[in-house]
Motif scaffolding. Structure first.
Motif, short mmCIF file in Angstrom:
data_model
loop_
_atom_site.label_atom_id
_atom_site.label_comp_id
_atom_site.label_asym_id
_atom_site.label_seq_id
_atom_site.Cartn_x
_atom_site.Cartn_y
_atom_site.Cartn_z
N LEU A 77 -34.53 -53.93 67.13
CA LEU A 77 -35.87 -53.53 66.70
C LEU A 77 -36.46 -54.69 65.89
N VAL A 78 -37.60 -55.20 66.34
CA VAL A 78 -38.22 -56.35 65.69
C VAL A 78 -39.52 -55.89 65.02
N VAL A 79 -39.59 -56.06 63.72
CA VAL A 79 -40.82 -55.76 62.97
C VAL A 79 -41.51 -57.09 62.70
N ALA A 80 -42.60 -57.33 63.42
CA ALA A 80 -43.30 -58.61 63.34
C ALA A 80 -44.68 -58.42 62.72
N ALA A 81 -45.38 -59.52 62.52
CA ALA A 81 -46.72 -59.43 61.94
C ALA A 81 -47.68 -58.65 62.82
N LEU A 86 -39.44 -53.00 70.46
CA LEU A 86 -38.10 -52.63 70.91
C LEU A 86 -37.73 -53.62 72.00
N VAL A 87 -36.80 -54.52 71.70
CA VAL A 87 -36.47 -55.60 72.62
C VAL A 87 -35.13 -55.31 73.29
N ALA A 88 -35.16 -55.18 74.60
CA ALA A 88 -33.93 -55.03 75.38
C ALA A 88 -33.52 -56.42 75.87
#
Length: 208
Positions: A77-81, A86-88
């Motif tokens: 799980l990537v919390v970006a600006a 959700l990256v598989a």
């Protein structure tokens, strides 16, 4: 039969003869029957490291987040600006990636993800359930703007179209560089807000 792994990379494990191996004290010996799990763990560590390199230091990452029985564990799980992704990360080397579309006109349209000729649409459905769970978990988020949640498929060393961007059910399918460009898009979330969202999700997701 055993799989021998030197965890210190000390260089002290040497072959004295074809039938004898001198081991250092930092050597782990694993039964050969457990080799698949060892390889899987090593692959997961490699994927995590590659994802962290792709995303850079401008994001907050949540790996192997435990979810409920309904949604399963969320791998990355990537919390970006620019939002939450959700990256598989899928290592299907040299496999051809395609999306097959059907229906329309009078019937409902359908899209299926195929990897090396195998139908991997169930994976898409799993990630969609996880996306719904993340959106539910964000509903009680306080003092932070609720970001958009996006599913991204990142294939390592797979055969993707050269001149067009692929997507399944509006979820982008990319190689490492393309996935990196998506998660690094500029946005309004500050580092403090990203860390707050990450902490909130790690606490809430196992309960959904």
């Amino acid at each position: 039969v055993y799989l021998v792994t030197c965890v210190s990379n000390c260089g002290k494990c040497t072959h004295k003869s074809p039938n004898r191996l001198t081991l250092s004290p930092m050597t782990q010996i694993t039964p050969w029957s457990l080799r698949p799990s060892v390889r899987k763990a090593a692959g997961e560590r490699e994927q995590t490291a590659q994802l962290e390199e792709l995303c850079g230091d401008q994001v907050s990452l949540l790996h192997h987040c435990p979810g409920s029985e309904r949604i399963g564990d969320i791998e990355h799980l990537v919390v970006a600006a620019s939002g939450i992704y959700l990256v598989a990360v899928l290592d299907n080397r040299h496999a051809k990636i395609s999306v097959r579309r059907g229906g329309g006109v009078l019937g409902a349209r359908s899209e299926q993800l195929f990897v090396g000729g195998r139908n991997r649409t169930p994976l898409v459905e799993t990630l969609e359930r996880q996306k719904d769970a993340v959106e539910i978990a964000l509903l009680d988020l306080l003092d932070v703007p609720i970001p958009k949640v996006t599913v991204v498929f990142c294939f390592l060393d797979a055969e993707l179209p050269l001149f067009t961007d692929l997507a399944v059910r509006l979820h982008p399918i990319r190689g490492p560089r393309g996935a990196s460009r998506i998660v690094r898009q500029p946005g309004m979330l500050t580092a403090e807000q990203r860390d707050s969202i990450r902490g909130h999700l790690s606490e809430r997701l196992p309960k959904i």
